[in-house]
Every structure is written in structure tokens, then in C-alpha cells.
Design a protein around this motif. Structure first.
Motif, mmCIF file in Angstrom:
data_model
loop_
_atom_site.group_PDB
_atom_site.id
_atom_site.type_symbol
_atom_site.label_atom_id
_atom_site.label_comp_id
_atom_site.label_asym_id
_atom_site.label_seq_id
_atom_site.Cartn_x
_atom_site.Cartn_y
_atom_site.Cartn_z
ATOM 1 N N TRP A 170 -4.670 35.249 46.039
ATOM 2 C CA TRP A 170 -3.925 35.798 44.905
ATOM 3 C C TRP A 170 -2.770 36.686 45.340
ATOM 4 O O TRP A 170 -1.863 36.951 44.553
ATOM 5 C CB TRP A 170 -4.879 36.565 43.980
ATOM 6 N N GLN A 171 -2.768 37.141 46.585
ATOM 7 C CA GLN A 171 -1.663 37.960 47.079
ATOM 8 C C GLN A 171 -0.640 37.145 47.852
ATOM 9 O O GLN A 171 0.323 37.688 48.391
ATOM 10 C CB GLN A 171 -2.216 39.082 47.984
ATOM 11 N N TRP A 172 -0.832 35.827 47.887
ATOM 12 C CA TRP A 172 0.057 34.944 48.655
ATOM 13 C C TRP A 172 1.476 34.991 48.092
ATOM 14 O O TRP A 172 1.687 35.072 46.885
ATOM 15 C CB TRP A 172 -0.476 33.516 48.596
ATOM 16 N N LYS A 173 2.462 34.905 48.995
ATOM 17 C CA LYS A 173 3.859 34.839 48.589
ATOM 18 C C LYS A 173 4.582 33.774 49.404
ATOM 19 O O LYS A 173 4.219 33.500 50.550
ATOM 20 C CB LYS A 173 4.551 36.197 48.759
ATOM 21 N N SER A 174 5.612 33.218 48.808
ATOM 22 C CA SER A 174 6.372 32.149 49.453
ATOM 23 C C SER A 174 7.332 32.726 50.493
ATOM 24 O O SER A 174 7.452 33.939 50.655
ATOM 25 C CB SER A 174 7.169 31.376 48.400
ATOM 26 N N MET A 175 8.071 31.837 51.156
ATOM 27 C CA MET A 175 9.042 32.283 52.155
ATOM 28 C C MET A 175 10.154 33.111 51.532
ATOM 29 O O MET A 175 10.815 33.887 52.222
ATOM 30 C CB MET A 175 9.636 31.084 52.887
ATOM 31 N N ALA A 176 10.360 32.970 50.217
ATOM 32 C CA ALA A 176 11.345 33.786 49.509
ATOM 33 C C ALA A 176 10.699 35.026 48.884
ATOM 34 O O ALA A 176 11.311 35.686 48.051
ATOM 35 C CB ALA A 176 12.029 32.957 48.426
ATOM 36 N N ASN A 177 9.449 35.306 49.296
ATOM 37 C CA ASN A 177 8.711 36.494 48.832
ATOM 38 C C ASN A 177 8.394 36.418 47.331
ATOM 39 O O ASN A 177 8.356 37.435 46.648
ATOM 40 C CB ASN A 177 9.489 37.774 49.134
ATOM 41 N N ILE A 178 8.157 35.217 46.839
ATOM 42 C CA ILE A 178 7.833 35.001 45.435
ATOM 43 C C ILE A 178 6.342 34.695 45.318
ATOM 44 O O ILE A 178 5.847 33.782 45.989
ATOM 45 C CB ILE A 178 8.648 33.834 44.846
ATOM 46 N N PRO A 179 5.589 35.424 44.489
ATOM 47 C CA PRO A 179 4.164 35.099 44.295
ATOM 48 C C PRO A 179 4.000 33.717 43.679
ATOM 49 O O PRO A 179 4.952 33.117 43.153
ATOM 50 C CB PRO A 179 3.686 36.192 43.328
ATOM 51 N N ILE A 180 2.791 33.177 43.733
ATOM 52 C CA ILE A 180 2.513 31.902 43.069
ATOM 53 C C ILE A 180 2.827 32.050 41.586
ATOM 54 O O ILE A 180 2.356 32.965 40.925
ATOM 55 C CB ILE A 180 1.045 31.498 43.260
ATOM 56 N N VAL A 181 3.640 31.154 41.067
ATOM 57 C CA VAL A 181 4.028 31.203 39.660
ATOM 58 C C VAL A 181 3.079 30.294 38.888
ATOM 59 O O VAL A 181 3.079 29.081 39.075
ATOM 60 C CB VAL A 181 5.488 30.748 39.472
ATOM 61 N N CYS A 182 2.248 30.885 38.029
ATOM 62 C CA CYS A 182 1.244 30.137 37.287
ATOM 63 C C CYS A 182 1.689 29.960 35.835
ATOM 64 O O CYS A 182 2.025 30.939 35.165
ATOM 65 C CB CYS A 182 -0.096 30.863 37.321
ATOM 66 N N VAL A 183 1.682 28.723 35.379
ATOM 67 C CA VAL A 183 2.012 28.417 33.988
ATOM 68 C C VAL A 183 0.835 27.625 33.414
ATOM 69 O O VAL A 183 0.800 26.410 33.494
ATOM 70 C CB VAL A 183 3.317 27.620 33.864
ATOM 71 N N PRO A 184 -0.181 28.317 32.840
ATOM 72 C CA PRO A 184 -1.366 27.620 32.346
ATOM 73 C C PRO A 184 -1.105 26.880 31.042
ATOM 74 O O PRO A 184 -0.075 27.060 30.397
ATOM 75 C CB PRO A 184 -2.380 28.751 32.153
ATOM 76 N N GLY A 185 -2.066 26.073 30.657
ATOM 77 C CA GLY A 185 -1.987 25.274 29.441
ATOM 78 C C GLY A 185 -2.631 23.935 29.699
ATOM 79 O O GLY A 185 -2.617 23.434 30.832
ATOM 80 N N CYS A 186 -3.239 23.342 28.681
ATOM 81 C CA CYS A 186 -3.954 22.082 28.867
ATOM 82 C C CYS A 186 -3.587 21.099 27.757
ATOM 83 O O CYS A 186 -4.320 20.953 26.786
ATOM 84 C CB CYS A 186 -5.454 22.330 28.894
ATOM 85 N N PRO A 187 -2.418 20.398 27.874
ATOM 86 C CA PRO A 187 -1.481 20.530 28.989
ATOM 87 C C PRO A 187 -0.587 21.753 28.795
ATOM 88 O O PRO A 187 -0.571 22.369 27.745
ATOM 89 C CB PRO A 187 -0.671 19.245 28.919
ATOM 90 N N VAL A 188 0.169 22.070 29.832
ATOM 91 C CA VAL A 188 1.117 23.162 29.753
ATOM 92 C C VAL A 188 2.149 22.877 28.657
ATOM 93 O O VAL A 188 2.536 21.723 28.444
ATOM 94 C CB VAL A 188 1.802 23.357 31.116
ATOM 95 N N GLN A 189 2.542 23.925 27.934
ATOM 96 C CA GLN A 189 3.552 23.755 26.891
ATOM 97 C C GLN A 189 4.877 23.378 27.574
ATOM 98 O O GLN A 189 5.343 24.094 28.458
ATOM 99 C CB GLN A 189 3.696 25.057 26.092
ATOM 100 N N PRO A 190 5.469 22.248 27.203
ATOM 101 C CA PRO A 190 6.609 21.707 27.973
ATOM 102 C C PRO A 190 7.758 22.688 28.159
ATOM 103 O O PRO A 190 8.235 22.885 29.286
ATOM 104 C CB PRO A 190 7.036 20.490 27.146
ATOM 105 N N ASP A 191 8.223 23.305 27.068
ATOM 106 C CA ASP A 191 9.380 24.191 27.195
ATOM 107 C C ASP A 191 9.034 25.441 27.994
ATOM 108 O O ASP A 191 9.893 25.976 28.712
ATOM 109 C CB ASP A 191 9.909 24.582 25.814
ATOM 110 N N ASN A 192 7.802 25.919 27.889
ATOM 111 C CA ASN A 192 7.403 27.096 28.668
ATOM 112 C C ASN A 192 7.538 26.817 30.161
ATOM 113 O O ASN A 192 8.052 27.643 30.934
ATOM 114 C CB ASN A 192 5.965 27.493 28.350
ATOM 115 N N PHE A 193 7.076 25.640 30.570
ATOM 116 C CA PHE A 193 7.157 25.317 31.993
ATOM 117 C C PHE A 193 8.599 25.120 32.432
ATOM 118 O O PHE A 193 9.017 25.636 33.476
ATOM 119 C CB PHE A 193 6.346 24.062 32.316
#
Length: 209
Positions: A170-193
Motif C-alpha cells: 500500500w505504500q508502493w510508488k511508481s518511478m514518478a513517485n506516484i502511489p497506486i491509483v485505484c479506481v474501484p467499481g464493478c464495473p468502474v464508472q467509465p467517465d470516472n476512470f
């Protein structure tokens, strides 16, 4: 205007203008591919808006999604292999579906994408994530399964599956220092993603026209 970034088949410094970016979208997690299908209904912005350059001041986008791509087989997987080897940068990694535990059994595998050309064996989804996440400019978890594990993560499921943050940390970050971006939904709401993806595309510096 000369290209101020390095070749796309090489590492592009994050601090330099980024003229182009790839989106590597893995649907080989444990899921129903509903998040990908939902994206085809997005309008603010639509996939076409992103890929065809209708949105100003974002890099040129190359989308690699197995359901939406013209390429298939080895041709489709080529950018994934290039990125895993450090020869395609920058890229955004999108993961759809929950992540199985490939270490909870003595043989076999739960999920895979493509075949290792040297061994002839399937490349597991977990192996792709291990190879790509560390090199990604940003990582997105698309949908409830990729975010939290979804219904597959119920107690008793033999796959031992989980969400991407549980897999990477949960503390992981990308090479650009960005945390994992989570967009939940089942399915995810299209415009939100798509709005979230667009926000990320506005983050890297872009060479002026």
C-alpha cells in the motif's frame, strides 16, 4: 520543434518533455473484463478523445488493450516485452482483475498472458506485474477486483487473490513517485476512470507545439 525527449525505445527522463506515452493495459487478472468494456461508453473524455489527440496538452497516447487493439499475438505483446526490458518508456500500467497468489501451490498457475519464447511456458500475470510495475511512470488499478480483490478474494477461494495494492504494497510508488491509483467499481464508472487517466496524462511535462 525538435524532439526533446529520448527515443521511445529507451528510458525517457521524467524531467524532460514527454511527446508520447504508452498505456499497457493488462486484463489477465482474475476478472470479467467488464472494466474494459465499460470504457467504451466513456464520453468525458472518450477513449477516442485520448487516442486521437482531441485533448490538448497531453502526450500522444498509444493504447495497448487486448480487447481494443488491432494487433494480436506476438505483435500485441511486443510493447509489453520492450517495456519489461527497459526499452519502452514512459508508460502507464493499467491492471484489470484481481491478482492471484502464484506461490500457494506446488505446480501450475492461476493466470497468464502470452508465452515465454525461450521456455515455451506461459508468462503469469504476476510476472508481468513484477517486471512492469517498477518501470511504469504510473500504475492504475481499474475496477473493484484490481483495487480490493473483489468477489474472488472471498475466504476459501483457492487462488488466494488480492488487490493490486495488497500485491505491491500500500505504500508502493511508481518511478514518478506516484502511489497506486485505484479506481474501484464493478464495473468502474467509465467517465470516472477516463477522467482519472486524463489527469495523469496532464501530469508529465509536454513539449510545446
Amino acid at each position: 520543434m525538435p524532439d526533446t525527449a529520448q527515443s521511445r525505445e529507451g528510458n525517457t527522463p521524467v524531467s524532460q518533455p514527454i511527446p508520447e506515452i504508452d498505456i499497457l493495459w493488462i486484463t489477465a487478472g482474475l476478472g470479467c473484463d467488464g472494466d474494459t468494456i465499460a470504457m467504451t461508453a466513456a464520453t468525458q473524455p472518450s477513449i477516442e478523445d485520448i487516442v486521437l489527440g482531441a485533448m490538448p496538452w497531453i502526450p500522444k497516447v498509444h493504447l495497448h488493450n487486448p480487447f481494443l487493439a488491432m494487433a494480436n499475438g506476438d505483435d500485441f505483446l511486443k510493447p509489453f516485452h520492450l517495456a519489461a526490458a527497459g526499452n519502452l518508456s514512459p508508460f502507464i500500467l493499467v491492471v484489470e482483475g484481481s491478482i492471484p497468489n502464484e506461490n500457494n501451490k506446488q505446480e501450475g498457475y492461476w493466470a497468464s498472458l502470452g508465452t515465454n519464447q525461450e521456455t515455451g511456458q506461459p508468462i503469469t500475470t504476476c510476472e508481468w506485474i513484477d517486471r512492469l510495475a517498477a518501470r511504469a511512470w504510473a500504475v492504475l488499478a481499474a475496477g473493484t477486483c484490481a483495487t480490493y480483490g473483489g468477489i474472488h478474494a472471498m475466504e476459501g477461494n483457492p487462488t488466494g487473490c488480492m488487490g493490486l495494492p495488497d500485491y505491491l504494497g500500500w505504500q508502493w510508488k511508481s518511478m514518478a513517485n506516484i502511489p497506486i491509483v485505484c479506481v474501484p467499481g464493478c464495473p468502474v464508472q467509465p467517465d470516472n476512470f477516463m477522467e482519472t487517466l486524463l489527469y495523469l496524462l496532464y501530469m508529465p511535462p509536454v513539449a510545446p507545439p
